[in-house]
Design a protein around this motif. Structure first.
Motif, short mmCIF file in Angstrom:
data_model
loop_
_atom_site.label_atom_id
_atom_site.label_comp_id
_atom_site.label_asym_id
_atom_site.label_seq_id
_atom_site.Cartn_x
_atom_site.Cartn_y
_atom_site.Cartn_z
N SER A 58 0.80 -1.02 -0.08
CA SER A 58 -0.21 -0.01 0.31
C SER A 58 1.02 1.10 0.05
N LEU A 59 2.13 0.78 0.61
CA LEU A 59 2.71 2.12 0.46
C LEU A 59 3.39 3.00 -0.95
N CYS A 60 3.53 1.69 -1.45
CA CYS A 60 4.31 1.80 -2.95
C CYS A 60 2.83 2.09 -3.86
N VAL A 61 1.59 1.95 -3.42
CA VAL A 61 0.86 2.85 -4.50
C VAL A 61 0.86 3.83 -3.63
N LEU A 62 0.57 4.14 -3.10
CA LEU A 62 0.50 5.20 -2.54
C LEU A 62 1.18 6.48 -2.47
N HIS A 63 2.47 6.06 -2.42
CA HIS A 63 3.35 6.77 -2.87
C HIS A 63 3.66 6.74 -4.53
N LEU A 64 3.77 5.96 -4.97
CA LEU A 64 4.71 5.48 -6.33
C LEU A 64 3.38 5.89 -7.71
N LEU A 65 2.80 4.12 -7.40
CA LEU A 65 2.23 3.74 -8.24
C LEU A 65 0.48 3.90 -8.92
N SER A 66 -0.19 4.56 -7.47
CA SER A 66 -1.58 5.23 -7.52
C SER A 66 -1.92 6.32 -8.58
N ILE A 83 0.22 -1.48 -13.05
CA ILE A 83 -0.57 -1.82 -14.08
C ILE A 83 -0.55 0.31 -14.24
N GLY A 84 -1.07 0.40 -14.27
CA GLY A 84 -1.16 2.56 -14.53
C GLY A 84 0.35 2.72 -15.09
N PHE A 85 1.13 2.14 -14.24
CA PHE A 85 2.04 3.20 -14.05
C PHE A 85 3.28 3.24 -15.41
#
Ligand code: HEM
Length: 499
Positions: free
Chosen positions: A130-138, A443-445
């Motif tokens: 969740s940290l990677c998603v929140l700060h990089l991949l959202s 995926i989005g990245f």
């Protein structure tokens, strides 16, 4: 008296071990196991695998069914080759199959899986993801890197433009890889690491890591032959890579620390350092973990996205009709001959269909990332024991004529034009990013970069490859490298000419 006691103990122990073996055998023989091909002592089914495991596993599954039990040495490995069984594994029993196997490289290099890709399922993995998603991949973060993508893409296009005006060729595989790697580097590490020297160094390390991933770790599967890993140089290579990668990452972390590790700063390392210091919500990460997470983002983000673009350009150059349709789609939606923007790619349906079809027919991770079963489970009526490793053959599933029709092996972007299939892994006939808890968070990245890069490469240039005087062109261009992540075996060298 002493002798009698020793003999008595020895006999009791022997009886205990014999009884245990008999009970284990009885339990196994009672279990209803999935079909298995015949296997050899010690190596099990390893001799039935080729350098393209996704292909040899599909051949085996055509004879033994979509749910097969193999043995790699002494380790049981379940092979999943249909959408139906994949649904059972990644949806019905997702929680039980959410672990990853822990091999020697994971223990040594990744400190037992303190990274994200191979981390055991649990609280640490959940927090890290969740940290990677929140700060990089959202979506929000991905959108915020648009300018940076544009800068790097324009630099790449300038190089292509130069080659075009002097009728020179471009090593597209390398050019794309460099651009993707620079984008990932700038996003994750901040600008200061985008200098030629450190990028070159980083690339060398990543190549070494990918090479090591292609060497089969005998000791993980046949413990009595673990010494062969030393003789083959695997242990030495692992040690060497470990040292150089850690030196590089240590340098990155130290430089960020020296500059303050400020939360307000925007790069990912600063954010991780801030979390390490402040422990928000009581979440603890160690300095060492920060390096492993950065490394993950590099490996997972660069190789897959550049492989996707490499296969896309390969297929388009082989198919002038498809290339033409794509150029028409781009021209219909773009106002400029020069730079196609991300906003414009949003409306390009054919472009999206081409990318979807590439991910179907050439998934960069054809057998996903192996899982491990954490507790006994009944699957399609078969008994599967805890500890069994699981390989999901996405490549075979995505070419299965039972679900995709008789033209499943053909490259046809049109099949996606009116289809509701997406990348979220909810329909198990299409799982290039996996599914369930372990679904790829990038995926989005990946899509943001892949779409705009493809649109610009195709909009501005006509691409040709040199005719080969010997050998079959298709065999050459479609040859696959060996590895967990399957890119072209030979680099794509092409000639651009301005439209
Ligand atoms: C075309 C591009 C990509 C493809 C095809 C791809 C594919 C995959 C696949 C198949 C998995 C394993 C899923 C599973 O076990 O079910 C995975 C996991 C992962 N990917 Fe990607 N990926 C891509 C791009 C990216 C990018 C750009 C990033 C980050 C920048 C990324 C980060 C990760 C991470 C961290 C995991 C581990 C997730 C976990 O274990 O929970 N990927 N990816």
């Amino acid at each position: 008296m002493e002798m009698i006691l020793v003999s008595l103990c020895f006999t009791t122990l022997l009886a205990f071990f014999l009884l245990k073996k008999i009970l284990q055998r009885t339990a196994t023989s009672k279990a209803n196991l999935p079909p298995s091909p015949w296997r050899l002592p010690v190596i099990g089914n390893l001799h039935q695998l080729s350098l393209s495991p996704h292909r040899s596993l599909r051949s085996l599954s055509r004879r033994h069914g979509p749910l097969m039990l193999l043995h790699f040495g002494s380790v049981p490995v379940l092979i999943v080759s249909s959408a139906d069984v994949a649904h059972e594994v990644m949806k019905t029993h997702d929680l039980k199959f959410a672990n990853r196997p822990v091999g020697k490289a994971t223990v040594k290099f990744l400190k037992g899986g303190r990274n994200l890709l191979l981390s055991p399922y649990g609280e640490y993995w959940r927090q890290m993801k969740s940290l990677c998603v929140l700060h990089l991949l959202s979506n929000k973060m991905v959108r915020s890197f648009e300018k940076l993508r544009e800068e790097e893409l324009n630099m790449m296009m300038e190089k292509v433009e130069k080659a075009s005006s002097s009728s020179a060729s471009v090593n597209l595989s390398e050019t794309i890889f460099n651009m993707v790697n620079t984008v990932v580097s700038r996003v994750a590490l901040g600008k200061k690491y985008s200098g030629e020297k450190s990028i070159a160094n980083l690339k060398k390390m990543m190549r070494a890591a990918m090479d090591i991933a292609t060497v089969f770790p005998v000791g993980d599967y046949i413990p009595c032959l673990a010494w062969t890993d030393t003789i083959r140089g695997l242990d030495h290579k692992l040690e060497k890579m470990n040292k150089s990668v850690y030196e590089f990452l240590e340098n990155v972390v130290r430089e960020h620390e020296e500059e303050g590790g400020d939360k307000e700063k925007s790069d990912f390392v600063d954010m991780l350092l801030w979390i390490q210091k402040e422990k928000p919500n009581g979440f603890e990460i160690h300095r060492q973990d920060i390096k492993l997470i950065i490394w993950d983002i590099f490996i997972a983000g660069t190789t897959t996205t550049s492989t996707l673009l490499e296969w896309t350009m390969t297929e388009l150059i082989r198919r002038p009709e498809t290339m033409k349709k794509l150029q028409e789609d781009i021209r219909t939606h773009s106002r400029s001959n020069n730079y196609v923007t991300e906003e414009e790619t949003g409306n390009m349906k054919y472009l999206k269909a081409v990318i979807k079809e590439i991910l179907r027919i050439h998934p960069p991770a054809p057998i996903l990332i192996p899982r491990q079963l954490s507790e006994n489970v009944k699957l399609k009526g078969y008994d599967i024991a805890a500890g069994t490793q699981v390989i999901i053959n996405a490549w075979a599933i995505q070419r299965d004529s039972a679900t995709w029709g008789s033209d499943a092996e053909e490259f046809k972007p049109e099949r996606h034009l009116d289809s509701a299939l997406d990348f979220q892994g909810q329909n198990f006939m299409y799982i290039p990013f996996g599914s369930g808890r372990r679904l790829c968070p990038g995926i989005g990245f990946a899509m943001a970069l892949a779409e705009v890069t493809l649109a610009n490469l195709v909009n501005r240039f006509i691409w040709k490859v040199e005719s080969r005087t010997v050998g079959d062109d298709d065999q050459y261009h479609l040859a696959e490298a060996f590895g967990v992540e399957v890119c072209r075996k030979f680099p794509l060298i092409a000639f651009p000419s301005s439209l």
